[in-house]
Write an enzyme that holds these catalytic residues in place. Sequence first.
Site, PDB file in Angstrom:
ATOM      1  N   GLY A  69       0.810  -1.223   0.000  1.00 33.97           N
ATOM      2  CA  GLY A  69       0.000   0.000   0.000  1.00 33.97           C
ATOM      3  C   GLY A  69       0.840   1.269   0.000  1.00 33.97           C
ATOM      4  N   GLU A  70       0.213   2.351  -0.340  1.00 33.47           N
ATOM      5  CA  GLU A  70       0.828   3.679  -0.360  1.00 33.47           C
ATOM      6  C   GLU A  70       2.118   3.706  -1.191  1.00 33.47           C
ATOM      7  OE1 GLU A  70      -0.621   5.874   3.477  1.00 33.47           O
ATOM      8  OE2 GLU A  70      -1.689   4.297   2.462  1.00 33.47           O
ATOM      9  N   GLY A  71       2.052   2.983  -2.314  1.00 31.09           N
ATOM     10  CA  GLY A  71       3.205   2.844  -3.184  1.00 31.09           C
ATOM     11  C   GLY A  71       3.935   1.557  -2.839  1.00 31.09           C
TER      12      GLY A  71
END
Length: 561
Positions: A402-404
């Site tokens: 997540g989040e990159g």
Amino acid sequence: MSNLAPLPGGAFLVNDAPPESVFSPEDFTAEARLMGRSAEDFLKKEVLPHVERIEAHDLDLMATLMHKAGEAGLLGAEVPEAYGGFGLDNRTGALIAEKLNWQQSFALSHEAHTVIATLPLMFFGSHALKSKYLPKLASGEWIGSFALSETGSGSDALGAQTRAQLSEDGKHWTLNGTKMWITNTAFAQLFSVFAKVDGDKFSCFMVERDTPGVSFGKEEHKLGMKGTSTRQVILENVQVPYENLVGDVGKGHYAAFCALNMGRFKLEAGAVGGIKETLAVCAAYANQRKQFNRSIGSFGMIQAKLGSICARLFALESAVYRLAGELDSVFEGIDATADDAAKHYHHAAEEYAIECSIVKVIGSELYSWATDEAIQIHGGYGYTEEFPVARAWRDQRLLRIGEGANEIVRPIIINTLLRRAKQGRLSLEAQATNCTLKRSGLRLLHLLTEHFGASLAEEQEALGAVSDIISSAYCHESMALRIRKLKGVVQETARLCTALYLHESQTAGVALAQQVLTRCHADQASTTSLLAELSPSCATDAIALRRQLAATVLAGERYPF
Ligand SMILES: Cc1cc2nc3c(=O)[nH]c(=O)nc-3n(C[C@H](O)[C@H](O)[C@H](O)COP(=O)(O)OP(=O)(O)OC[C@H]3O[C@@H](n4cnc5c(N)ncnc54)[C@H](O)[C@@H]3O)c2cc1C
């Protein structure tokens, strides 16, 4: 408390940071510690007693907990006072995230709301839009959600297909598309939705839940984070007022990427808390569990795990809070109500993008490794739901995605450094550092750019290797500068952690550097000198260091700092 301005973003690589410029947990004010304790109390009293219901996917309960967190002041900590929050700094925000992490589903719901859902609006919204929505988000009256990913675009977020069209009278936007994996969907009232105006201008909009045309997919059946809501958000001819555009048309990527930078930092502040708990649980178990008439904590193989987790956690914690202080140095003084607030927020959230990426990779990978070893320490019991480590392992796994995803974030570290060098923002030539890891990282970076030139982007493996060496340099410096703030036995423990971390980083660095040198066809002299410089000292007895650290962890049954 630090009393010198930190180095600009990325500059740590070429300069050694003045010790007084680096914040660490020892510098926390009494007020910030109190806020941390409130978060801890909230978790203990309101969340942990309901773990079974949370794990059984009781989303009504999660919604209630989120609203309660709002009432307890845990959703508006960093929202400016002018918009109903407490206007606290990133350091305190990180401490709150750390304290909430031992129930990761709750921590993720909290992070999705306070960071990625709230910040696009807080950073880039107009005064009117912020006045309309931020007080509701800060108080927990409304829960927020961040809707960026789609079925066909995750890592390639700008490849989104969701479209927005302005009405002929200019009064509203019509949105069409489907968002995927959206956290908090079951109970969110407000969505930060990213869509392309006229199919090509990436933009951000605030969309209220009850708007006609908004509907939701079924809950995803996930590996972990079972207490969170993750659903599709479907937008069919959804009309939102013109004013609900966040920032400028075509500039939605500023909102998305700034929020994600802050999200990377906050997720890993959370990881610090989760790994601390993991270490404590493991130490208690290793003391209590007997095999061959001895506690398993008396065996070297178990001590090696505890010692390394402790050292690497000290590195992560030092880096996360140093970054929190660096972020505060650029966020401090922004007038959230000023007409040009967005410009200042944009600069602040972007300045330490390299460091945010570093802690994202280091933290998520340490959390994975530490919880995996935690299961190993618990043996067969670790493989059951009777002990909390199985859940911790399942839940944390999201952090590398997540989040990159980390495969996206590692190249960001190098690409941002090179871009800033090209822009003249950062000189990678004038090295003023005595740090072996930094010097080797820089030399490898120069070799790579010279050898591959314009095709460097295709050398992801080598870029990843160099980014790992550079990341460990940031962590090592953060922990080394923290030692002087500690005293007595704790200071000695910090020294052991720092020595072990350096040894482990250099050992890993040699293997990484070797691959890069070979890939670049480096000549023998360069190869030999670089590997010699990077090689760990033979005088460091890593086994003894791990044993000493494990003894401290086992004696206190906790992380010793
Ligand atoms: C539980 C959960 C909650 C989430 N919450 C949200 C949310 O609230 N809001 C939201 O917008 N999104 C959310 N997401 C989505 C998340 O951000 C994406 O899953 C993530 O960005 C990866 O995208 P993807 O799943 O499409 O994988 P892909 O992009 O398809 O990637 C698959 C693999 O390929 C790799 N890869 C892709 N491109 C490259 C490249 N250029 N170079 C090297 N490797 C590459 C990736 O690293 C990954 O290993 C959530 C996801 C989950 C699982």
